[in-house]
Design an enzyme around this catalytic site. Structure first.
Site, PDB file in Angstrom:
ATOM      1  CB  THR A  11      27.898 -19.241 -23.299  1.00  0.00           C
ATOM      2  OG1 THR A  11      27.258 -17.994 -23.619  1.00  0.00           O
ATOM      3  CG2 THR A  11      27.015 -20.382 -23.747  1.00  0.00           C
ATOM      4  N   GLY A  12      28.913 -17.201 -20.693  1.00  0.00           N
ATOM      5  CA  GLY A  12      29.907 -16.171 -20.365  1.00  0.00           C
ATOM      6  C   GLY A  12      30.773 -16.586 -19.191  1.00  0.00           C
ATOM      7  CG  ASP A  14      30.307 -13.166 -13.947  1.00  0.00           C
ATOM      8  OD1 ASP A  14      31.533 -13.310 -14.096  1.00  0.00           O
ATOM      9  OD2 ASP A  14      29.795 -12.123 -13.488  1.00  0.00           O
ATOM     10  CB  ALA A  82      21.997 -12.515 -20.826  1.00  0.00           C
ATOM     11  CB  SER A  85      29.407  -8.031 -20.695  1.00  0.00           C
ATOM     12  OG  SER A  85      30.391  -8.659 -21.501  1.00  0.00           O
ATOM     13  CB  THR A 126      27.949  -2.885 -13.691  1.00  0.00           C
ATOM     14  OG1 THR A 126      29.246  -2.322 -13.880  1.00  0.00           O
ATOM     15  CG2 THR A 126      26.955  -2.029 -14.462  1.00  0.00           C
ATOM     16  CD  GLU A 128      32.256   0.633 -16.162  1.00  0.00           C
ATOM     17  OE1 GLU A 128      32.112   1.734 -16.707  1.00  0.00           O
ATOM     18  OE2 GLU A 128      33.378   0.143 -15.908  1.00  0.00           O
ATOM     19  CE1 TYR A 151      27.735  -3.700 -19.481  1.00  0.00           C
ATOM     20  CE2 TYR A 151      28.629  -2.131 -17.908  1.00  0.00           C
ATOM     21  CZ  TYR A 151      28.238  -3.416 -18.226  1.00  0.00           C
ATOM     22  OH  TYR A 151      28.352  -4.427 -17.289  1.00  0.00           O
ATOM     23  CE  LYS A 155      24.815  -4.944 -17.340  1.00  0.00           C
ATOM     24  NZ  LYS A 155      24.455  -6.273 -16.834  1.00  0.00           N
ATOM     25  CG  HIS A 181      33.530 -10.175 -11.397  1.00  0.00           C
ATOM     26  ND1 HIS A 181      32.684  -9.098 -11.332  1.00  0.00           N
ATOM     27  CD2 HIS A 181      32.866 -11.130 -12.073  1.00  0.00           C
ATOM     28  CE1 HIS A 181      31.553  -9.392 -11.949  1.00  0.00           C
ATOM     29  NE2 HIS A 181      31.646 -10.616 -12.428  1.00  0.00           N
ATOM     30  NE  ARG A 186      36.596  -9.362 -17.223  1.00  0.00           N
ATOM     31  CZ  ARG A 186      35.525  -8.588 -17.241  1.00  0.00           C
ATOM     32  NH1 ARG A 186      34.402  -8.990 -17.811  1.00  0.00           N
ATOM     33  NH2 ARG A 186      35.553  -7.392 -16.663  1.00  0.00           N
TER      34      ARG A 186
HETATM   35  P1  NDP Z   1      30.365 -12.205 -20.621  1.00  0.00           P
HETATM   36  O1  NDP Z   1      30.518 -11.211 -21.708  1.00  0.00           O
HETATM   37  O2  NDP Z   1      31.445 -13.198 -20.379  1.00  0.00           O
HETATM   38  O3  NDP Z   1      29.005 -13.029 -20.874  1.00  0.00           O
HETATM   39  C1  NDP Z   1      27.857 -12.401 -21.393  1.00  0.00           C
HETATM   40  C2  NDP Z   1      26.808 -13.459 -21.649  1.00  0.00           C
HETATM   41  O4  NDP Z   1      25.610 -12.828 -22.133  1.00  0.00           O
HETATM   42  C3  NDP Z   1      27.189 -14.496 -22.708  1.00  0.00           C
HETATM   43  O5  NDP Z   1      26.735 -15.755 -22.280  1.00  0.00           O
HETATM   44  C4  NDP Z   1      26.398 -14.056 -23.929  1.00  0.00           C
HETATM   45  O6  NDP Z   1      26.078 -15.127 -24.803  1.00  0.00           O
HETATM   46  C5  NDP Z   1      25.119 -13.558 -23.255  1.00  0.00           C
HETATM   47  N1  NDP Z   1      24.326 -12.678 -24.126  1.00  0.00           N
HETATM   48  C6  NDP Z   1      24.730 -11.567 -24.764  1.00  0.00           C
HETATM   49  N2  NDP Z   1      23.705 -11.027 -25.467  1.00  0.00           N
HETATM   50  C7  NDP Z   1      22.624 -11.835 -25.262  1.00  0.00           C
HETATM   51  C8  NDP Z   1      21.284 -11.829 -25.724  1.00  0.00           C
HETATM   52  N3  NDP Z   1      20.831 -10.876 -26.542  1.00  0.00           N
HETATM   53  N4  NDP Z   1      20.454 -12.808 -25.320  1.00  0.00           N
HETATM   54  C9  NDP Z   1      20.906 -13.810 -24.497  1.00  0.00           C
HETATM   55  N5  NDP Z   1      22.170 -13.874 -24.044  1.00  0.00           N
HETATM   56  C10 NDP Z   1      23.023 -12.902 -24.415  1.00  0.00           C
HETATM   57  O7  NDP Z   1      30.042 -11.373 -19.278  1.00  0.00           O
HETATM   58  P2  NDP Z   1      30.438 -11.702 -17.754  1.00  0.00           P
HETATM   59  O8  NDP Z   1      30.169 -13.122 -17.486  1.00  0.00           O
HETATM   60  O9  NDP Z   1      31.759 -11.110 -17.449  1.00  0.00           O
HETATM   61  O10 NDP Z   1      29.384 -10.791 -16.964  1.00  0.00           O
HETATM   62  C11 NDP Z   1      28.132 -11.315 -16.550  1.00  0.00           C
HETATM   63  C12 NDP Z   1      27.186 -10.156 -16.253  1.00  0.00           C
HETATM   64  O11 NDP Z   1      27.722  -9.344 -15.206  1.00  0.00           O
HETATM   65  C13 NDP Z   1      26.944  -9.213 -17.423  1.00  0.00           C
HETATM   66  O12 NDP Z   1      25.610  -8.767 -17.346  1.00  0.00           O
HETATM   67  C14 NDP Z   1      27.891  -8.060 -17.156  1.00  0.00           C
HETATM   68  O13 NDP Z   1      27.431  -6.875 -17.762  1.00  0.00           O
HETATM   69  C15 NDP Z   1      27.815  -8.001 -15.641  1.00  0.00           C
HETATM   70  N6  NDP Z   1      28.981  -7.457 -14.973  1.00  0.00           N
HETATM   71  C16 NDP Z   1      30.211  -8.001 -15.191  1.00  0.00           C
HETATM   72  C17 NDP Z   1      31.319  -7.520 -14.537  1.00  0.00           C
HETATM   73  C18 NDP Z   1      32.657  -8.144 -14.731  1.00  0.00           C
HETATM   74  O14 NDP Z   1      33.643  -7.532 -14.281  1.00  0.00           O
HETATM   75  N7  NDP Z   1      32.772  -9.311 -15.337  1.00  0.00           N
HETATM   76  C19 NDP Z   1      31.203  -6.397 -13.588  1.00  0.00           C
HETATM   77  C20 NDP Z   1      29.839  -5.965 -13.354  1.00  0.00           C
HETATM   78  C21 NDP Z   1      28.795  -6.476 -14.034  1.00  0.00           C
HETATM   79  P3  NDP Z   1      26.989 -15.519 -26.090  1.00  0.00           P
HETATM   80  O15 NDP Z   1      27.971 -16.537 -25.584  1.00  0.00           O
HETATM   81  O16 NDP Z   1      25.978 -16.071 -27.018  1.00  0.00           O
HETATM   82  O17 NDP Z   1      27.643 -14.266 -26.569  1.00  0.00           O
HETATM   83  P1  GDP Z   2      35.538  -1.874 -17.630  1.00  0.00           P
HETATM   84  O1  GDP Z   2      35.961  -1.292 -16.316  1.00  0.00           O
HETATM   85  O2  GDP Z   2      34.302  -2.688 -17.538  1.00  0.00           O
HETATM   86  O3  GDP Z   2      35.463  -0.880 -18.718  1.00  0.00           O
HETATM   87  O4  GDP Z   2      36.660  -2.983 -17.965  1.00  0.00           O
HETATM   88  P2  GDP Z   2      37.855  -3.011 -19.023  1.00  0.00           P
HETATM   89  O5  GDP Z   2      38.726  -4.141 -18.623  1.00  0.00           O
HETATM   90  O6  GDP Z   2      37.336  -3.010 -20.416  1.00  0.00           O
HETATM   91  O7  GDP Z   2      38.598  -1.632 -18.792  1.00  0.00           O
HETATM   92  C1  GDP Z   2      39.172  -1.284 -17.547  1.00  0.00           C
HETATM   93  C2  GDP Z   2      40.023  -0.023 -17.692  1.00  0.00           C
HETATM   94  O8  GDP Z   2      41.164  -0.330 -18.492  1.00  0.00           O
HETATM   95  C3  GDP Z   2      39.329   1.169 -18.368  1.00  0.00           C
HETATM   96  O9  GDP Z   2      39.656   2.326 -17.628  1.00  0.00           O
HETATM   97  C4  GDP Z   2      39.982   1.229 -19.746  1.00  0.00           C
HETATM   98  O10 GDP Z   2      40.044   2.541 -20.289  1.00  0.00           O
HETATM   99  C5  GDP Z   2      41.387   0.746 -19.390  1.00  0.00           C
HETATM  100  N1  GDP Z   2      42.157   0.249 -20.550  1.00  0.00           N
HETATM  101  C6  GDP Z   2      43.379   0.662 -20.931  1.00  0.00           C
HETATM  102  N2  GDP Z   2      43.772   0.036 -22.043  1.00  0.00           N
HETATM  103  C7  GDP Z   2      42.763  -0.809 -22.385  1.00  0.00           C
HETATM  104  C8  GDP Z   2      42.598  -1.726 -23.469  1.00  0.00           C
HETATM  105  O11 GDP Z   2      43.431  -1.880 -24.324  1.00  0.00           O
HETATM  106  N3  GDP Z   2      41.417  -2.445 -23.478  1.00  0.00           N
HETATM  107  C9  GDP Z   2      40.467  -2.273 -22.505  1.00  0.00           C
HETATM  108  N4  GDP Z   2      39.358  -3.034 -22.563  1.00  0.00           N
HETATM  109  N5  GDP Z   2      40.599  -1.385 -21.496  1.00  0.00           N
HETATM  110  C10 GDP Z   2      41.736  -0.662 -21.436  1.00  0.00           C
END
Ligand code: NDP
Ligand code: GDP
Length: 335
Positions: A11-12, A14, A82, A85, A126, A128, A151, A155, A181, A186
């Site tokens: 549901t997220g 990605d 999952a 995140s 990640t 991170e 976090y 990871k 990404h 998002r």
């Molecule tokens: P999202 O926050 O959009 O999606 C997270 C998903 O995880 C949701 O479907 C959520 O479900 C599910 N989830 C959370 N907790 C649980 C649980 N306890 N059991 C089952 N499902 C759960 O994240 P993204 O799609 O952006 O990211 C995907 C993955 O990539 C994550 O692991 C993230 O940490 C990692 N990642 C993302 C980056 C990015 O820039 N986007 C960068 C690097 C890594 P629900 O809808 O129910 O909340």
């Molecule tokens: P992250 O790289 O996974 O932590 O992704 P985020 O989008 O949450 O944050 C990216 C960067 O934006 C980090 O350096 C944050 O400190 C900076 N940032 C500045 N203002 C904000 C804000 O209002 N919200 C978030 N989420 N990040 C912020």
């Protein structure tokens, strides 16, 4: 035979892009969803794939539900997306973050080892994990890790347990070390979407100001639609390996803000931005920029969408969404 994939985090952001990609390749896609009063299928609906997925109930913290899901589906490929995140929330909920992002991965690996040991396993690692490491602000697969948030620490456990299952049990397990990404779906707590949604609301007269934290940190932002393809490519290789997925470009939050405001015709953006200490982090990552040469070489993968195009795509989508909210008379939310 039709290949099958089990995707957690369906549901997220990605999860939705990956499901679309796999369905286009004619996979049978199973998606793990957790129990909730209201299911959030809006990302899957946005991409028009919500009805083509077979859903299973489960939670990363509940090993028995994962064992059941893997047993029931016997997938060829498992994508573990999952997670809790959001880095910012991990200081507020460190235990939950660890249970889901670290122990949850162990739970899923055990389930796969038990019922689908030949499945290919993708772990959403990640950038991170690097913290502020990296020579001249560039991170490669060999850059030492120094995680700086609960976090990232969770990871990092996941990263190593995945490597360990590969080495201990000869399972095909990989870590995709993805840099930030983004996309029009998002989460709004992340800075990219917070800015593009906020700019749309300011442009349409619903808000006056955007509250942000540190504008000087730099991120390597790519497009989620491009990045999920790299996940799939990692599972099609002769040998399992970890890969960085990044654009190789880095930009400050300030540049992100400028491009977003400029897209709606606002050049003088500073009066619209309030620096709010509430959004500063206890420990910051200053510069992320990924070296994607290994992915280019082995996976024949390249990012297509660049920074400016990405931000503009997100602003345009948010403008449309907010305009539709206004037209429908629904009380606009968010920002
Ligand atoms: P999202 O926050 O959009 O999606 C997270 C998903 O995880 C949701 O479907 C959520 O479900 C599910 N989830 C959370 N907790 C649980 C649980 N306890 N059991 C089952 N499902 C759960 O994240 P993204 O799609 O952006 O990211 C995907 C993955 O990539 C994550 O692991 C993230 O940490 C990692 N990642 C993302 C980056 C990015 O820039 N986007 C960068 C690097 C890594 P629900 O809808 O129910 O909340
Ligand atoms: P992250 O790289 O996974 O932590 O992704 P985020 O989008 O949450 O944050 C990216 C960067 O934006 C980090 O350096 C944050 O400190 C900076 N940032 C500045 N203002 C904000 C804000 O209002 N919200 C978030 N989420 N990040 C912020």
């Amino acid at each position: 035979m039709r290949r099958t994939a089990l995707v957690t985090g369906i549901t997220g952001q990605d999860g939705a892009y990956l499901a679309k990609f796999l369905l286009e390749k004619d996979y049978k896609v199973y998606g793990l969803i957790r129990r909730s009063v209201r299911h959030a299928f809006e990302n899957l609906e946005y991409l028009g794939v919500d009805r083509e997925i077979e859903y299973l109930n489960g939670d990363m913290t509940d090993e028995s539900s994962l064992i059941k899901a893997v047993h029931q589906t016997r997938p060829d490929e498992v994508y573990n997306l999952a997670a809790q995140s959001f880095v910012g929330a991990s200081w507020e909920q460190p235990h939950l973050t660890t249970q889901v992002n670290a122990i949850g991965v162990l739970n899923l690996l055990e389930a796969v080892k038990l019922h689908a040991p030949r499945a290919r396993f993708y772990q959403a690692s990640t950038s991170e994990m690097f913290g502020n490491s990296g020579r001249e602000g560039l991170q490669t697969e060999d850059t030492p890790f120094h995680p700086r948030s609960p976090y990232a620490i969770a990871k990092l456990y996941a990263y190593w347990i995945v490597v360990n299952y590969r080495e201990s049990y000869a399972m095909y397990c990989v870590n995709g070390i993805l840099f930030n990404h983004e996309s029009p779906i998002r989460g709004k707590e992340f800075v990219s979407r917070k800015v593009t949604d906020g700019v749309a609301r300011i442009k349409l007269g619903l808000n006056e100001r955007l509250h942000l934290g540190n504008l000087d940190s730099q991120r390597d932002w790519g497009f989620a639609g491009d990045f999920v393809e790299a996940m799939w490519r990692m599972l099609q290789q002769p040998e399992p390996k970890n890969y960085i997925v990044a654009t190789g470009e880095t930009h400050t939050i300030r540049e992100l803000v400028e491009v977003a405001f400029r897209r709606v015709g606002i050049e003088d953006w500073e009066p619209h931005v309030f620096i709010d200490p509430a959004f500063k982090r206890p420990a910051e990552l200053y510069t992320l920029r990924g070296d994607n040469s290994l992915a280019q070489r082995d996976l024949n993968w390249q990012p297509r969408v660049r920074f400016k195009e990405l931000v503009e795509m997100m602003v345009d989508a948010d403008l449309k969404r907010v305009e539709a909210e206004i037209a429908s008379g629904r009380r606009p939310t968010g920002g």
